[in-house]
Design an enzyme around this catalytic site. Sequence first.
Site, PDB file in Angstrom:
ATOM      1  N   GLU A  18      64.203   5.299 -63.199  1.00  0.00           N
ATOM      2  CA  GLU A  18      63.346   5.138 -64.377  1.00  0.00           C
ATOM      3  C   GLU A  18      61.886   5.063 -63.928  1.00  0.00           C
ATOM      4  OE1 GLU A  18      61.330   4.549 -67.669  1.00  0.00           O
ATOM      5  OE2 GLU A  18      63.468   5.008 -67.755  1.00  0.00           O
ATOM      6  N   CYS A  46      62.084  -3.084 -97.069  1.00  0.00           N
ATOM      7  CA  CYS A  46      62.957  -1.989 -96.619  1.00  0.00           C
ATOM      8  C   CYS A  46      64.312  -2.540 -96.190  1.00  0.00           C
ATOM      9  CB  CYS A  46      62.306  -1.243 -95.460  1.00  0.00           C
ATOM     10  SG  CYS A  46      63.333   0.054 -94.754  1.00  0.00           S
ATOM     11  N   GLN A  99      67.543   1.490 -77.976  1.00  0.00           N
ATOM     12  CA  GLN A  99      68.047   2.187 -79.154  1.00  0.00           C
ATOM     13  C   GLN A  99      67.761   1.361 -80.411  1.00  0.00           C
ATOM     14  OE1 GLN A  99      69.093   5.177 -78.850  1.00  0.00           O
ATOM     15  NE2 GLN A  99      69.910   5.410 -76.794  1.00  0.00           N
ATOM     16  N   CYS A 129      68.372  12.475 -78.849  1.00  0.00           N
ATOM     17  CA  CYS A 129      67.953  12.094 -80.198  1.00  0.00           C
ATOM     18  C   CYS A 129      67.362  13.279 -80.953  1.00  0.00           C
ATOM     19  CB  CYS A 129      66.941  10.943 -80.150  1.00  0.00           C
ATOM     20  SG  CYS A 129      65.377  11.381 -79.365  1.00  0.00           S
ATOM     21  N   ASN A 175      69.394  10.708 -70.726  1.00  0.00           N
ATOM     22  CA  ASN A 175      69.057  10.308 -72.091  1.00  0.00           C
ATOM     23  C   ASN A 175      67.538  10.429 -72.220  1.00  0.00           C
ATOM     24  OD1 ASN A 175      69.040   7.189 -73.974  1.00  0.00           O
ATOM     25  ND2 ASN A 175      69.154   9.270 -74.723  1.00  0.00           N
TER      26      ASN A 175
END
Length: 354
Positions: free
Chosen positions: A242, A68, A192, A312, A285
């Site tokens: 977090e 790939c 990411q 996203c 996010n």
Amino acid sequence: MGRPYGEQVAAKHDEAVAALPGVAWEEPFAAGERGHRNRAKLVVGGTVEHPTLGVLDDELRGVDLTGCELYEPALAASFDRLARFVTRAALEPYDVPARRGELKYLLVTVSPDAELMVRFVLRSTEALMRIRKHLPWLFETLPGLVVASVNVQPAHAAVLEGEREILLTEADTLTMRVGEVGLHLPPRSFFQTSTPTAAALYQQAAAWVDDLAPASVWDLYCGVGGFALHLAAEGRTVAGIERSLPAVEAARVSARSRPGATFVAGDALDVARDRADTPDLVVVNPPRRGLGPELAEWLDASDVPHVLYSSCHLPSLVADLTQMPRLRPVRGRVFDMFPQTAHGEVMVLLSRDV
């Protein structure tokens, strides 16, 4: 796939513009259609002698995808050696129809410095000693290898990883150098998928935030600190929140060179509700599912004047914005984090109507 790349990016931009009219949109960012995916999540199939690294077909048999072109070159170069390691250490690929075997996935991440983190997802610890025995060979054949671990995922289910992580190396984080910030990435943490695109995302966030000059910022889904550490600046405090304690601990290590940034472990909504102060700007996010109504409604009812939302999944972003009518999107940009798919990262700056 098969659509000219420029058309792919334009279509993602047009979709965002149509979903959020009235926003001042920047030109979309695209790092290119190949060669910049930093993480491979490879299903291991085939046999010990001839393993496949890739996906499963409709009959749940392994299909090799090591050719790939999305992967970074240093990441792609590791696949053949990892396949040889499977054979050398006699790691039997997990046979889904037969429910037999040990090695389910190989999770491989590459840093901008061509350093690697390799995680073996096993059904049990049966093969752990063989992996340890042959690990020196893997270090010799993969000079960029820095972090290696075994993750134990015993369930017969399409679940990528389990709760137990066994570290095999002295180093426990991979350093992802993004701009001027070195982010420390533990095995079970989010980053990411495209490092060049992440750098552009953080750079754009910093530019928008600097225009507003907030004295205090909260990052409610901070992960390993990507947004928080890029927004840290003289005269500005940044608090990252977090749920994952390992991610918070890694962010604290990264923050040693970024004064003004602090990190706490906890649920984003709970911490936000419990704090007595109100920041000048909040960064979110969230996962693909979005913020959810409770956090969206809390943000809408709060006195926070600005929210920076990176998403996203455009439908989740739109759904969350309907729960925040007092916060209006004023600036936006699409980042092609996922070339050859219909997905992209969309970042918008929200300002409170007064």
